[in-house]
Each structure stands twice: as C-alpha cells, then as structure tokens.
Write an enzyme that holds these catalytic residues in place. Structure first.
Site, PDB file in Angstrom:
ATOM      1  N   ARG A  86       0.067   9.302 -10.061  1.00 51.79           N
ATOM      2  CA  ARG A  86      -0.068   8.080  -9.245  1.00 51.79           C
ATOM      3  C   ARG A  86       0.578   6.872  -9.930  1.00 51.79           C
ATOM      4  NH1 ARG A  86      -3.607   7.459  -5.406  1.00 51.79           N
ATOM      5  NH2 ARG A  86      -3.964   5.300  -6.015  1.00 51.79           N
ATOM      6  N   TRP A 132       3.134   7.924  -2.338  1.00 51.65           N
ATOM      7  CA  TRP A 132       4.568   8.052  -2.666  1.00 51.65           C
ATOM      8  C   TRP A 132       4.739   8.993  -3.860  1.00 51.65           C
ATOM      9  CZ3 TRP A 132       7.707   7.167  -6.874  1.00 51.65           C
ATOM     10  CH2 TRP A 132       9.076   7.034  -6.631  1.00 51.65           C
ATOM     11  N   GLU A 186       0.544 -13.350  12.183  1.00 49.27           N
ATOM     12  CA  GLU A 186       1.047 -12.179  12.900  1.00 49.27           C
ATOM     13  C   GLU A 186       1.015 -11.010  11.914  1.00 49.27           C
ATOM     14  OE1 GLU A 186       1.788 -11.960  16.061  1.00 49.27           O
ATOM     15  OE2 GLU A 186       1.362 -14.079  16.362  1.00 49.27           O
ATOM     16  N   ARG A 232       1.719  -5.026   6.104  1.00 49.38           N
ATOM     17  CA  ARG A 232       1.017  -3.987   5.353  1.00 49.38           C
ATOM     18  C   ARG A 232       1.846  -2.715   5.454  1.00 49.38           C
ATOM     19  NH1 ARG A 232      -5.184  -2.674   4.131  1.00 49.38           N
ATOM     20  NH2 ARG A 232      -4.759  -0.839   2.865  1.00 49.38           N
ATOM     21  N   ASP A 257       0.826  -1.210   0.000  1.00 49.85           N
ATOM     22  CA  ASP A 257       0.000   0.000   0.000  1.00 49.85           C
ATOM     23  C   ASP A 257       0.861   1.261   0.000  1.00 49.85           C
ATOM     24  OD1 ASP A 257      -2.276   1.520   0.055  1.00 49.85           O
ATOM     25  OD2 ASP A 257      -2.703   1.196   2.172  1.00 49.85           O
ATOM     26  N   GLY A 258       0.364   2.307  -0.637  1.00 51.30           N
ATOM     27  CA  GLY A 258       1.015   3.620  -0.528  1.00 51.30           C
ATOM     28  C   GLY A 258       1.686   4.116  -1.805  1.00 51.30           C
ATOM     29  N   LEU A 265      11.039 -20.477  -4.147  1.00 54.48           N
ATOM     30  CA  LEU A 265       9.972 -19.615  -3.630  1.00 54.48           C
ATOM     31  C   LEU A 265       8.702 -19.697  -4.480  1.00 54.48           C
ATOM     32  CD1 LEU A 265       9.126 -17.081  -1.817  1.00 54.48           C
ATOM     33  CD2 LEU A 265       9.929 -15.699  -3.746  1.00 54.48           C
ATOM     34  N   GLU A 316     -11.782  -4.696  -5.842  1.00 58.50           N
ATOM     35  CA  GLU A 316     -12.244  -3.304  -5.652  1.00 58.50           C
ATOM     36  C   GLU A 316     -11.420  -2.317  -6.504  1.00 58.50           C
ATOM     37  OE1 GLU A 316     -11.699  -5.412  -2.980  1.00 58.50           O
ATOM     38  OE2 GLU A 316     -13.856  -5.793  -2.838  1.00 58.50           O
ATOM     39  N   SER A 374      -8.522  -5.158   4.166  1.00 60.39           N
ATOM     40  CA  SER A 374      -8.938  -4.846   2.796  1.00 60.39           C
ATOM     41  C   SER A 374      -9.306  -6.078   1.968  1.00 60.39           C
ATOM     42  CB  SER A 374      -7.838  -4.058   2.072  1.00 60.39           C
ATOM     43  OG  SER A 374      -7.596  -2.842   2.727  1.00 60.39           O
ATOM     44  N   HIS A 427       3.046   3.416  -8.897  1.00 57.26           N
ATOM     45  CA  HIS A 427       2.897   1.977  -9.180  1.00 57.26           C
ATOM     46  C   HIS A 427       4.160   1.431  -9.860  1.00 57.26           C
ATOM     47  CE1 HIS A 427      -1.110   2.195  -7.765  1.00 57.26           C
ATOM     48  NE2 HIS A 427      -1.597   2.867  -8.792  1.00 57.26           N
TER      49      HIS A 427
HETATM   50  C1  FPP Z   1      -1.729   0.340  -3.398  1.00 55.60           C
HETATM   51  O1  FPP Z   1      -1.267   1.651  -3.511  1.00 55.60           O
HETATM   52  C2  FPP Z   1      -1.215  -0.494  -4.450  1.00 55.60           C
HETATM   53  C3  FPP Z   1      -1.954  -1.073  -5.430  1.00 55.60           C
HETATM   54  C4  FPP Z   1      -3.399  -0.877  -5.581  1.00 55.60           C
HETATM   55  C5  FPP Z   1      -1.366  -1.921  -6.443  1.00 55.60           C
HETATM   56  C6  FPP Z   1      -0.142  -2.678  -6.040  1.00 55.60           C
HETATM   57  C7  FPP Z   1       0.661  -2.772  -7.241  1.00 55.60           C
HETATM   58  C8  FPP Z   1       2.005  -2.687  -7.317  1.00 55.60           C
HETATM   59  C9  FPP Z   1       2.913  -2.676  -6.182  1.00 55.60           C
HETATM   60  C10 FPP Z   1       2.654  -2.592  -8.622  1.00 55.60           C
HETATM   61  C11 FPP Z   1       2.115  -3.521  -9.605  1.00 55.60           C
HETATM   62  C12 FPP Z   1       2.734  -4.855  -9.541  1.00 55.60           C
HETATM   63  C13 FPP Z   1       2.324  -5.806 -10.344  1.00 55.60           C
HETATM   64  C14 FPP Z   1       3.080  -7.081 -10.458  1.00 55.60           C
HETATM   65  C15 FPP Z   1       1.099  -5.616 -11.108  1.00 55.60           C
HETATM   66  P1  FPP Z   1      -2.354   2.798  -3.637  1.00 55.60           P
HETATM   67  O2  FPP Z   1      -2.443   3.172  -5.055  1.00 55.60           O
HETATM   68  O3  FPP Z   1      -3.636   2.375  -3.001  1.00 55.60           O
HETATM   69  O4  FPP Z   1      -1.657   3.919  -2.800  1.00 55.60           O
HETATM   70  P2  FPP Z   1      -2.362   5.056  -1.963  1.00 55.60           P
HETATM   71  O5  FPP Z   1      -3.145   4.387  -0.860  1.00 55.60           O
HETATM   72  O6  FPP Z   1      -1.210   5.849  -1.444  1.00 55.60           O
HETATM   73  O7  FPP Z   1      -3.228   5.829  -2.905  1.00 55.60           O
END
Ligand code: FPP
Length: 253
Positions: A43, A35, A217, A198, A30-31, A141, A77, A206, A47
């Site tokens: 945004r 970032w 844990e 997380r 998340d985040g 893995l 979602e 979520s 990613h």
């Molecule tokens: C949450 O950040 C992250 C996601 C919804 C997607 C996670 C995806 C990646 C780490 C990259 C993609 C990787 C692959 C392999 C597809 P957010 O957008 O909710 O951040 P925010 O809460 O700060 O808005």
C-alpha cells in the site's frame, strides 16, 4: 526547475473557460491502496505514487492560476491505520516538503496547513513550519495541506473559540452569524471551495471541510489518485463549468 508559468494559450486545456475557473479546488485524494494492490505492491507504494500525482496537480493548478488548492493528505481517522503505513505517510510528507520547497517558493506558491499539527512527528512539524514561514509572503497558488484534519473537530474548535469570546463579553450570542463562524475556522480568510474532486469513485465527504463545502460542486472521478493527472483535472474543471450554480436560488438569479 519546472516551467510553471505558461502563457494561457500554451495551456493544454483549450476548451476550459479560463475566465470561469474555480477559485478554490478541494481534493479528496483517494485510492492509493487500491492502486498498489492492483499492481501487487505494498500500500505504501501507492502513497508514494500519490505524491507524484500531487506534484503534478499542484503544478497544473499553479499554471492555471487557481487561487487555492486544498488537499486531504491525512485525516484524524488515518491514525487508525497500521503504524508502518502512518509512518510512511509522515515520512512522505517530510520528504515532499524537503524536496519541493525550493520550487514551490520559486513559483510563488504559499504553503498553508489545516489540522492539528502538534500531533505530527517532530520532523514533519519542522519541515512544515519552514515551508509555511518561507512561502508566507508569496502571491501565487495557496496550497493548503489538510494534515491530521477532521471537519467536525474543526467546527468544535470554532465553537469553543466563539464560546470563549462570549464568556469574556467580547461577543454577544446574537452577533454570531455565518461570517463570524467562518472566521474562526482553519480556512478563515479563504474563499469556500467551488469544486470538490474525489477520486476512486467513492461518494463520501469523509469528514472533509464540512462547513466550507456547503455549496461546492462535487465531481467524483473513477481514477485512483495515483492515476489522476493534469488531463483528469481539466476534465473535472470542465464538468464544473457545465454546472448551474444556484446557491439555493433560481437559475440565473
Ligand atoms: C487515500 O488512499 C489516501 C490517503 C489516506 C493519503 C493521501 C496521501 C497522499 C496522496 C500522499 C501523501 C502526500 C503527502 C503530501 C503527505 P487510501 O490509502 O485510502 O486508498 P484505498 O482507499 O484504495 O485503500
């Protein structure tokens, strides 16, 4: 090629108890958006940076000898996000698989997935199928990608499968126990996560692995996902190793 296999003494994690590593780590990444915003970037750049963090964590989990890493890459979602952002996330998945597959395979990683794959764009489905097929027989893995995944939908699907078996007379209602149930989930055959990480400080599940996280844990870290690195992972594992896991029993029982 990355030197994925290091000898235990070379791992920069000297205070990790390598004999008590979590078998299965699950991560809510998340985040990414925050970032990017902090840097005045779109945004989608968050990613993109998130993919780099994922690469590093996969590599580190593989080096440490973690058995399973399950990452929440796209939830059911997440389709509600702007079309452009969804498109970028899907392209990043396709790109990640294309770019990483050779190295994942060379390092014995088994790529698996959970979630409704048929709703993903065709290109992503093709790359994913390639990765699943090519790495199926590896013995390192297990990298479990949660894509178009939702915990409640997974549970509902398991109930439907079990209901069908009951209707067909192949299973009696009184024979349904936790093991039968778990065997009908997308994670069938895998150990439950020992550790859920997380990032970005949010204290929510979520809709992630609702059944499987029953006794995990939970370590919530303040770092935004693109900033989460090998050091953060080692710290999270150390926090896990300090926990007293009781599974509802008493300490030491
Ligand atoms: C949450 O950040 C992250 C996601 C919804 C997607 C996670 C995806 C990646 C780490 C990259 C993609 C990787 C692959 C392999 C597809 P957010 O957008 O909710 O951040 P925010 O809460 O700060 O808005």
């Amino acid at each position: 090629m990355w030197p994925w296999k290091r000898k235990p003494k070379e791992i920069d994690a000297s205070d990790l108890d390598l004999a008590r590593l979590p078998r299965h780590i699950a991560i809510i990444m998340d985040g990414n958006g925050r970032w990017a915003r902090k840097r005045g970037l779109p945004r989608t750049m968050g990613h993109r940076a998130g993919v780099e963090a994922l690469r590093a964590i996969v590599k580190e989990c593989s080096r440490l000898g973690i058995e399973v890493l399950t990452v929440y890459a796209f939830s059911t979602e997440n389709w509600r996000r702007p079309k452009e952002e969804v498109g970028v996330l899907m392209s990043l998945l396709t790109e990640y698989l294309r770019r990483e597959l050779d190295e994942l395979h060379a390092n014995q990683v088994v790529v698996r997935s959970l979630g409704g794959l048929s709703e993903l764009p065709l290109e992503a489905q093709i790359e994913l199928k390639k990765a699943l097929e090519r790495t199926r027989k590896n013995n390192g893995l297990i990298l479990n990608l949660a894509l178009n995944y939702g915990g409640r939908a997974e549970i509902v699907e398991a109930v439907q499968k079990i209901g069908t078996l009951v209707r067909q007379g192949k299973l009696k209602p009184e024979e349904i126990d936790s093991e039968t149930f778990a065997a009908h989930l997308a994670t069938a055959g895998l150990p439950d996560p020992d550790l859920l990480i997380r990032t970005s400080g949010e204290m929510r599940l979520s809709n992630f692995l609702l059944w499987q996280l029953a006794y995990s844990e939970i370590v919530v870290v303040p770092e935004l996902w693109p900033d989460f690195n090998e050091h953060c992972l080692n710290e999270a594992i150390k926090a896990y190793q300090k926990r007293d896991r009781r599974f509802g029993g008493l300490s030491g029982s």
